[in-house]
Design an enzyme around this catalytic site. Structure first.
Site, short mmCIF file in Angstrom:
data_model
loop_
_atom_site.label_atom_id
_atom_site.label_comp_id
_atom_site.label_asym_id
_atom_site.label_seq_id
_atom_site.Cartn_x
_atom_site.Cartn_y
_atom_site.Cartn_z
N LYS A 1 -25.33 -52.76 36.92
CA LYS A 1 -24.83 -51.68 37.78
C LYS A 1 -23.32 -51.61 37.65
CE LYS A 1 -22.82 -54.39 41.08
NZ LYS A 1 -21.35 -54.41 41.34
N GLY B 1 -23.58 -57.25 38.50
CA GLY B 1 -24.79 -57.50 39.28
C GLY B 1 -25.89 -58.19 38.51
N GLY B 2 -25.55 -58.93 37.46
CA GLY B 2 -26.56 -59.52 36.59
C GLY B 2 -27.57 -60.41 37.29
N MET C 1 -21.74 -63.44 33.24
CA MET C 1 -21.69 -63.82 34.65
C MET C 1 -20.26 -63.69 35.17
SD MET C 1 -24.40 -67.02 34.80
CE MET C 1 -23.85 -67.82 33.28
N GLY C 2 -20.12 -63.46 36.48
CA GLY C 2 -18.80 -63.29 37.06
C GLY C 2 -18.10 -62.06 36.54
N ASP D 1 -26.31 -57.57 46.90
CA ASP D 1 -26.58 -56.53 45.90
C ASP D 1 -28.06 -56.39 45.56
OD1 ASP D 1 -23.94 -55.83 45.69
OD2 ASP D 1 -23.58 -56.89 43.80
#
Length: 293
Positions: free
Chosen positions: A16, A105-106, A100-101, A141
């Site tokens: 997202k 929104g993973g 990541m980070g 999220d």
């Protein structure tokens, strides 16, 4: 996606973007009130699920830096299993491509895809609202991805209203840096009093001729992140030399919109080798939307 009675293969967990992100207040419990528009992308991790009859939930692929017991995917499966008291278990494979980070929104999307896929694979037939109430327990999220449509978000991100967005191509650029969300939310210089906007305000911008995304709002976290992380500031500056750009979430990813895939790919080809770039098309609906009613 492949669907059978015992397995679901190639389930996309879409990324997202926050097309804007305003922080409008801070609650006594430390959570922040925000407003944002969440945009789904046709790009993300891919998950595969195989039903087990022994009741065990297992992640069968390694995810560097994420122990199995703390993985949101495993937590989501166990939460759904406990909620429904099903006797089924599952083996979960993850093809992880989202950094990541990065503000994409993973992990939250992986968790939502797990809830939706197991709702189908375990033949639970839970309604969407019930899955969303479970999703809140996994992160702010996650309910958006269960909601499954592009959305205007308020509250801590759980108050969602569908919005129609035009088709766009995006270039998403991620430098090799991890930005901890909690660190940015706790920064004393973070703006926490942005004046609230309305869906109508946002939608009016969508039909204007102004440069986008600069034509509406901002990301209130961007100034804090670019001050702390020079790599993110460099990406923002580089993209701005091409077209208006904005950070998503709490970073580190930065995005720019294009009218065509060709334009986005041309910009990607010029990226410095040390940055991760991806070209993705907007989505109007989550690929597993039909797995809940």
């Amino acid at each position: 996606m492949t669907d059978s009675t015992r397995s679901l293969r190639n389930c996309l967990a879409p990324a997202k973007l926050n097309l804007f992100l305003h922080i409008t207040g801070r609650r006594p419990n430390g959570y922040h009130d925000l407003q944002s528009v969440f945009q789904l992308l046709n790009w993300g991790d891919t998950l595969h699920f195989t039903r087990r009859d022994d009741g065990r939930v297992a992640r069968v692929t390694d995810v560097p830096g994420v122990p199995e017991e703390s993985d949101l995917v495993v937590r989501a499966a166990n939460l759904l299993k406990a909620h429904t008291d099903t006797a089924h278990g599952v083996d979960i494979e993850i093809d992880k491509i989202l950094p990541m980070g990065a503000g994409l929104g993973g992990g939250s999307s992986d968790a939502a895809t797990t809830l939706l896929a197991l709702n189908r694979l375990w033949q639970l037939d839970l309604p969407r609202a019930e899955l969303q109430s479970l999703a809140v327990k996994l992160g702010a999220d996650v309910p958006f991805f269960i909601f499954g449509k592009n959305a205007f978000a308020e509250g801590i991100g759980e108050e969602l209203a569908e919005v129609e967005l035009p088709t766009r191509w995006f270039l998403v650029v991620t430098p090799r840096v991890h930005v901890p969300t909690a660190e940015i939310f706790s920064d004393e210089l973070l703006t926490r009093d942005t004046k609230p906007v309305t869906i109508a305000d946002f939608l009016a911008q969508q039909t204007s001729d102004a440069e986008w995304p600069d034509s509406f709002g901002r990301n209130d976290m961007q100034e804090v992140v670019t001050r702390k992380y020079a790599e993110v500031a460099q990406v923002v500056k580089w993209l701005y030399d091409v077209t208006p750009a904005r950070m998503t979430g709490s970073g580190a990813s930065v995005f720019a919109a294009f009218h065509s895939k060709h334009e986005a790919e041309a910009a990607k080809a010029k990226l410095p080798a040390s940055w991760n770039g991806a070209v993705a098309e907007s989505l109007n609906e989550h690929p597993l939307f039909a797995f809940a009613s």
